[in-house]
Design an enzyme around this catalytic site. Structure first.
Site, mmCIF file in Angstrom:
data_model
loop_
_atom_site.group_PDB
_atom_site.id
_atom_site.type_symbol
_atom_site.label_atom_id
_atom_site.label_comp_id
_atom_site.label_asym_id
_atom_site.label_seq_id
_atom_site.Cartn_x
_atom_site.Cartn_y
_atom_site.Cartn_z
ATOM 1 N N ASN A 48 -26.002 23.777 -22.013
ATOM 2 C CA ASN A 48 -25.773 23.122 -20.714
ATOM 3 C C ASN A 48 -25.302 24.113 -19.657
ATOM 4 O O ASN A 48 -25.792 24.106 -18.522
ATOM 5 C CB ASN A 48 -24.712 22.020 -20.864
ATOM 6 C CG ASN A 48 -25.327 20.697 -21.295
ATOM 7 O OD1 ASN A 48 -26.507 20.442 -21.051
ATOM 8 N ND2 ASN A 48 -24.529 19.856 -21.933
ATOM 9 N N ASP A 95 -24.092 17.771 -35.679
ATOM 10 C CA ASP A 95 -23.670 18.177 -34.340
ATOM 11 C C ASP A 95 -24.444 19.439 -33.935
ATOM 12 O O ASP A 95 -24.508 20.408 -34.695
ATOM 13 C CB ASP A 95 -22.155 18.450 -34.364
ATOM 14 C CG ASP A 95 -21.595 18.632 -32.967
ATOM 15 O OD1 ASP A 95 -21.154 17.624 -32.391
ATOM 16 O OD2 ASP A 95 -21.625 19.769 -32.465
ATOM 17 N N ASP A 126 -30.530 17.890 -21.823
ATOM 18 C CA ASP A 126 -31.126 16.589 -22.152
ATOM 19 C C ASP A 126 -32.415 16.753 -22.951
ATOM 20 O O ASP A 126 -32.682 16.006 -23.895
ATOM 21 C CB ASP A 126 -31.407 15.787 -20.874
ATOM 22 C CG ASP A 126 -30.122 15.197 -20.284
ATOM 23 O OD1 ASP A 126 -29.064 15.323 -20.932
ATOM 24 O OD2 ASP A 126 -30.195 14.613 -19.188
ATOM 25 N N GLU A 158 -23.267 15.361 -28.253
ATOM 26 C CA GLU A 158 -24.334 16.087 -28.951
ATOM 27 C C GLU A 158 -24.222 15.855 -30.457
ATOM 28 O O GLU A 158 -24.634 16.661 -31.266
ATOM 29 C CB GLU A 158 -24.301 17.587 -28.618
ATOM 30 C CG GLU A 158 -23.130 18.382 -29.176
ATOM 31 C CD GLU A 158 -21.916 18.445 -28.232
ATOM 32 O OE1 GLU A 158 -21.738 17.503 -27.427
ATOM 33 O OE2 GLU A 158 -21.156 19.418 -28.332
#
Lengths: 240, 128
Positions: A123, A115, A132, A158
């Site tokens: 973000n 992760d 992204d 993620e």
């Protein structure tokens, strides 16, 4: 009327005409008319035959297009469009195949859940496009640091799931450690500049006698959270 | 007198306009109706009637096709129509076929060529 129906009608009429000619002495006119009928039918037959061939070709082509399309759809349904990795469904398919193989042949495998650390902050700070980019780059690095035979999937937002086939827990640990280290040392280049990205992981061997992989994932997940709790940018073995 | 046939298009069946005034049978949309032959039977019959009724004038009996997708049954029905028109053409009746395709829909362009190329009647494949 279809061409077949018309042809049948003409054949019936022709047979009646032939029967009538047989009964009464045939005249030249009657024979000429008969010949014209036969020519008409021969023409129809050739048209039908040609159409049948055309239709077969068209139908074969349609069939292969449908098969191609089916294949594309099947691939799309098990692929994550952003990273090109298997999606959760693709991963579940691969895991269940591997679980059966483990039961049948005793070939072991390991599952790692990885992760990205503080991804929400990436973000929130830089926007989703940069987020992204990070996901794509981490996917690419994960793919290049593992082996062709390993299955890598985007398991969630993620979170990545790696299935290491025919691998001891010690070898799996080396691969995961190598990946974490490489990521730590080389920042990810994004539109917002270089970002230092790290990953936490949990690693669990699959019990070959287990007919389900859920337990293996659950253990990897707990180990992942232990790694997060331990300060991130690290990985943990699963505990039973 | 042949009557006009107008059918509204649906998702699986084309919009149909068989207009005796212009002697044109127009099909537009997609064609995979539930019962293909039942759908096309009256249209083939209409075409036969118009061809039979044709006064020998110079206005051609026209088949105007703008179909983006056809199932096999629809292709068979179109073949029947084209055969009928080709025969009429050979017998001296003025006929014309216009097949409109989206240039990007290669499958339909290919299909139109396959169906039309060995007929003797005049035709035009318009890619738009």
């Amino acid at each position: 009327m279809s061409t077949e129906d018309r042809t049948e009608t003409r054949i019936d009429a022709l047979l009646s005409a032939v029967a009538a000619l047989e009964e009464s002495g045939a005249s030249d006119d009657a024979l000429c008319a008969l010949r014209q009928e036969v020519e008409w039918l021969a023409g129809r037959y050739r048209r039908l035959d040609r159409n049948l061939h055309k239709l077969s070709r068209v139908s074969d082509r349609m069939q292969s297009q449908i098969l191609e399309l089916n294949d594309k759809l099947r691939k799309a349904s098990i692929t994550d469009p952003l990273t090109g990795l298997a999606n959760r469904r693709g991963a579940a398919d691969a895991l269940s195949t591997q679980t059966r193989a483990a039961l049948d042949h005793g070939t072991g495998f390991c599952v790692a859940l990885l992760d990205i650390d503080h991804f929400k902050a990436v973000n929130d700070t830089h926007g989703h496009d940069v987020g992204d980019e990070v996901l794509e780059e981490v996917s690419a690095r994960l793919t290049s640091s593992l082996r062709d035979n390993d299955m890598i999937a985007r398991w969630g937002g993620e979170e990545f799931l790696v299935m290491l086939r025919d691998t001891s827990i010690a070898d799996a640990a080396l691969l995961i450690e190598g990946f974490l280290e490489a990521l730590r040392e080389r920042p990810v280049m994004t539109a917002a500049g270089p970002l230092k990205i790290t990953v936490s992981g949990g690693l669990s061997p699959h019990d070959v006698t287990d007919d389900d992989f859920d337990h293996t994932i659950l253990k990897a997940d707990r180990a992942l959270y232990a790694a997060k709790d331990g300060g991130r940018d690290q990985w943990r073995f699963a505990e039973d | 007198m042949v009557e006009r046939i107008s059918i509204q298009g649906t998702r699986s069946s084309p919009e149909v306009d068989c207009d005796p005034a212009t002697k044109t049978l127009r099909l537009e949309g997609e064609s995979y109706p539930e019962n293909t032959f039942d759908f096309y039977k009256p249209l083939v019959a209409w075409l036969e009637d118009v061809l039979a009724e044709n006064d020998g004038g110079s206005d051609p009996v026209t088949l105007d096709v703008a179909l983006a997708y056809l199932n096999t049954g629809s292709i068979k029905s179109l073949m029947d129509m084209l055969d009928r028109m080709d025969e009429a053409h050979e017998a001296g009746t003025a006929v014309a076929v216009v097949w409109r395709c989206d240039a990007e829909n290669e499958r339909v362009v290919e299909l139109a060529e396959e169906l039309l190329e060995d007929l003797s009647l005049p035709y035009e494949i318009k890619t738009e």
